[in-house]
Motif scaffolding. Structure first.
Motif, PDB file in Angstrom:
ATOM      1  N   SER A 237       0.990  -0.758   0.222  1.00 17.67           N
ATOM      2  CA  SER A 237       0.101  -0.170  -0.099  1.00 17.67           C
ATOM      3  C   SER A 237       0.489   1.217  -0.257  1.00 17.67           C
ATOM      4  O   SER A 237       2.476   0.735   0.221  1.00 17.67           O
ATOM      5  N   ARG A 261       6.539  -1.358  -5.193  1.00 17.19           N
ATOM      6  CA  ARG A 261       5.007  -1.735  -5.069  1.00 17.19           C
ATOM      7  C   ARG A 261       5.475  -2.695  -4.890  1.00 17.19           C
ATOM      8  O   ARG A 261       4.619  -3.484  -4.297  1.00 17.19           O
ATOM      9  N   ASP A 415      -7.621  -8.492   2.093  1.00 20.89           N
ATOM     10  CA  ASP A 415      -8.734  -6.886   1.714  1.00 20.89           C
ATOM     11  C   ASP A 415      -9.722  -6.920   3.312  1.00 20.89           C
ATOM     12  O   ASP A 415      -9.674  -5.960   3.822  1.00 20.89           O
ATOM     13  N   THR A 418      -7.649  -5.674   6.219  1.00 18.19           N
ATOM     14  CA  THR A 418      -7.561  -4.488   6.131  1.00 18.19           C
ATOM     15  C   THR A 418      -9.237  -3.402   6.286  1.00 18.19           C
ATOM     16  O   THR A 418      -8.712  -2.668   7.319  1.00 18.19           O
TER      17      THR A 418
END
Length: 504
Positions: A237, A261, A415, A418
């Motif tokens: 991120s 990244r 996800d 998160t």
């Protein structure tokens, strides 16, 4: 008259502001630097003198004193050249003091006046932004420093360009961030024949950033499996990329200003020293565990590492940071990494092969894996045996999921995490959860609790082992898309916990 320029001194990933004060006074001509400088900083006076001479700027026949404040903070590195030169130029009234008082500068000077790239431009830009000042750095560091975005970055190639910029003769346009580097050489998981259980363990480890240990005979595919982990992990991120790049900036590992990244994948050799793994050395530089921050630390031939090196991993694994202690400072580096260890079952490597096992079985294997202490093994969430691959399997076509398929499931599980940990400080994945938070998210159903209680009683799980089973089970549930942790998730987590365990 005393002129002041500003630069930074590095303490880990933190950049502390330093005032570079320059005074011209009457007396025997001399050029001295005070304020606890190291050898590289003390030699700056010769580089500055030569660079100014090349530009036809003569030093006055006065006593030049440069003070680096605060005086009790150690000053290390060649990046003090440029701020010393700017403070001196302001004292000579060649550039205005008002201009340099609003900037932070760093850079090494060549004898011809060119600016040589230095490490730490990204943390320096962060410090400049906090002080509401702009940053002046060598041109090669401009793209890296410009990633901060909250401050103006002036990247110059020579000291002459900086003088023209400050005097308004030829302003330098602000530097632009470098391009995001993309990894295009990820290896496919389908290249590994067989080893379905090990592949499953890799998927779970990648989804929750759990530590993994693989034990198998030589040639069974342990290193191949580990080399494919980067292809399973989601990209960093923006916040993670900045954290990781700050550590890499201090080590000079950011190429041409491009921030990557892709998650780090570090694989030190088993002859590495404690300072190389944990950090240290003359300048307390970050070690491999910090360079693997937000990524993977792969330690092949795990038992071959010196015992002192292995034992130093215990605290960083638990806390997510490492403290390099020195007599005059304690330097902290972040190190939230995923440890992947690979080992042979014994010294010769063929403990489980009846046709090739040595006469010392099973003592040979117990002695060899006994180099890994119980407390360290207790911190490894997943343990898996990697059996040798039969020759007939090598002729088969690739089967199973590709790295892209597994990476999609891992990304979906990440996800979920998160969203789950949104607003939690320094908690991003299931491996970070602890205490009441872990109980809230990973308490299993009644059948799962009964199974876990029986396992804990039968095999004597430690408190740490108990909580790590819950974390792994939570990740398995996330991969399955289950809101609750159920008995099958606990059973699978326990199966990886008890393999190779000294608790059995």
């Amino acid at each position: 008259m005393v002129t002041v320029a500003y630069t930074v001194a590095f303490e880990g990933v933190e950049a502390r502001m330093v005032e570079v004060q320059c005074a011209l006074s009457s007396g025997v001509p001399a050029f001295s630097i005070v304020g606890l400088p190291d050898k590289a900083v003390s030699e700056a006076r010769e580089r500055v003198r030569a660079a100014l001479t090349t530009m036809a700027i003569a030093l006055p026949s006065k006593r030049i004193t440069v003070n680096l404040s605060p005086a009790d903070l150690p000053k290390e590195g060649s990046h003090f050249d440029l701020p010393i030169a700017l403070a001196l130029l302001a004292a000579l009234e060649i550039i205005p003091q008002e201009e340099i008082s609003h900037t932070v500068s760093l850079g090494e000077l060549s004898l011809g006046g060119a600016l040589v790239p230095v490490v730490g431009a990204l943390p320096a830009a962060m410090a400049a932004a906090q002080e509401d000042r702009s940053l002046i750095c060598p041109k090669a560091c401009g793209a890296e420093a410009a990633w901060v975005g909250a401050t103006e970055v002036i990247a110059a190639g020579t000291l002459t360009e900086i003088i023209r910029h400050f005097t308004g003769l030829k302003p330098i346009p602000p530097a632009q961030p470098g391009e995001v580097q993309q990894e295009t050489t990820a290896r496919d998981l389908r290249d590994v024949k067989g080893q379905e259980r090990a592949k499953r363990a890799l998927e779970i480890a990648a989804a929750g950033r759990h530590h993994l240990m693989m034990v198998g005979s030589p040639g069974s595919g342990k290193s191949m499996l580990a080399a494919r982990i980067p292809g399973l992990l989601p990209p960093l991120s923006a916040a993670e990329a900045l954290e990781t790049s700050m550590v890499h900036s201090l080590s000079g590992l950011i190429a041409e200003g491009g921030i990557s990244r892709t998650r780090p994948f570090r694989e030190p050799h088993h002859t590495a020293s404690v300072a190389a793994i944990v950090g240290g050395g003359r300048r307390a530089s970050p070690g491999e565990i910090s360079l693997a921050h937000n990524g993977v630390l792969f330690m092949d031939e795990f038992p071959e590492f010196p015992r002192t090196v292995l034992e130093t991993l215990r605290q960083p694994i638990e806390t997510g940071e490492v403290v390099v202690a020195r007599a005059n400072a304690h330097i902290r580096y972040p190190c939230q990494f995923m440890l992947v260890a690979a080992a042979n079952p014994c010294k010769c490597g063929f403990l489980t092969d009846p046709a090739r096992a040595c006469a010392r079985v099973p003592q040979c294997g117990e002695d060899y894996l006994g180099r890994i202490s119980g407390p360290l093994l207790d911190r490894i969430d997943l343990r898996v045996e990697v059996p040798p691959v039969a020759y007939t399997d090598l002729d088969l076509q690739a089967t199973g999921d590709s790295s892209a398929d597994v990476a999609k499931r891992v990304a979906e599980a990440r996800d979920i995490q998160t969203e789950r940990f949104a607003g939690q400080l320094k908690i991003r994945v299931n491996a970070d959860a602890e205490g009441r938070l872990l109980e809230d998210i990973a308490t299993p159903d009644q059948e799962g609790r009964d199974l876990l209680s029986k396992v804990a009683e039968r095999f004597g799980l430690s408190a740490r082992g108990y909580h790590r089973v819950l974390r792994v089970a939570r990740t398995i549930a996330d991969l399955a898309g289950s809101e609750n942790v159920l008995k099958p998730h606990i059973a699978e987590a326990v199966s990886y916990r008890l393999a190779l365990s000294k608790e059995v």
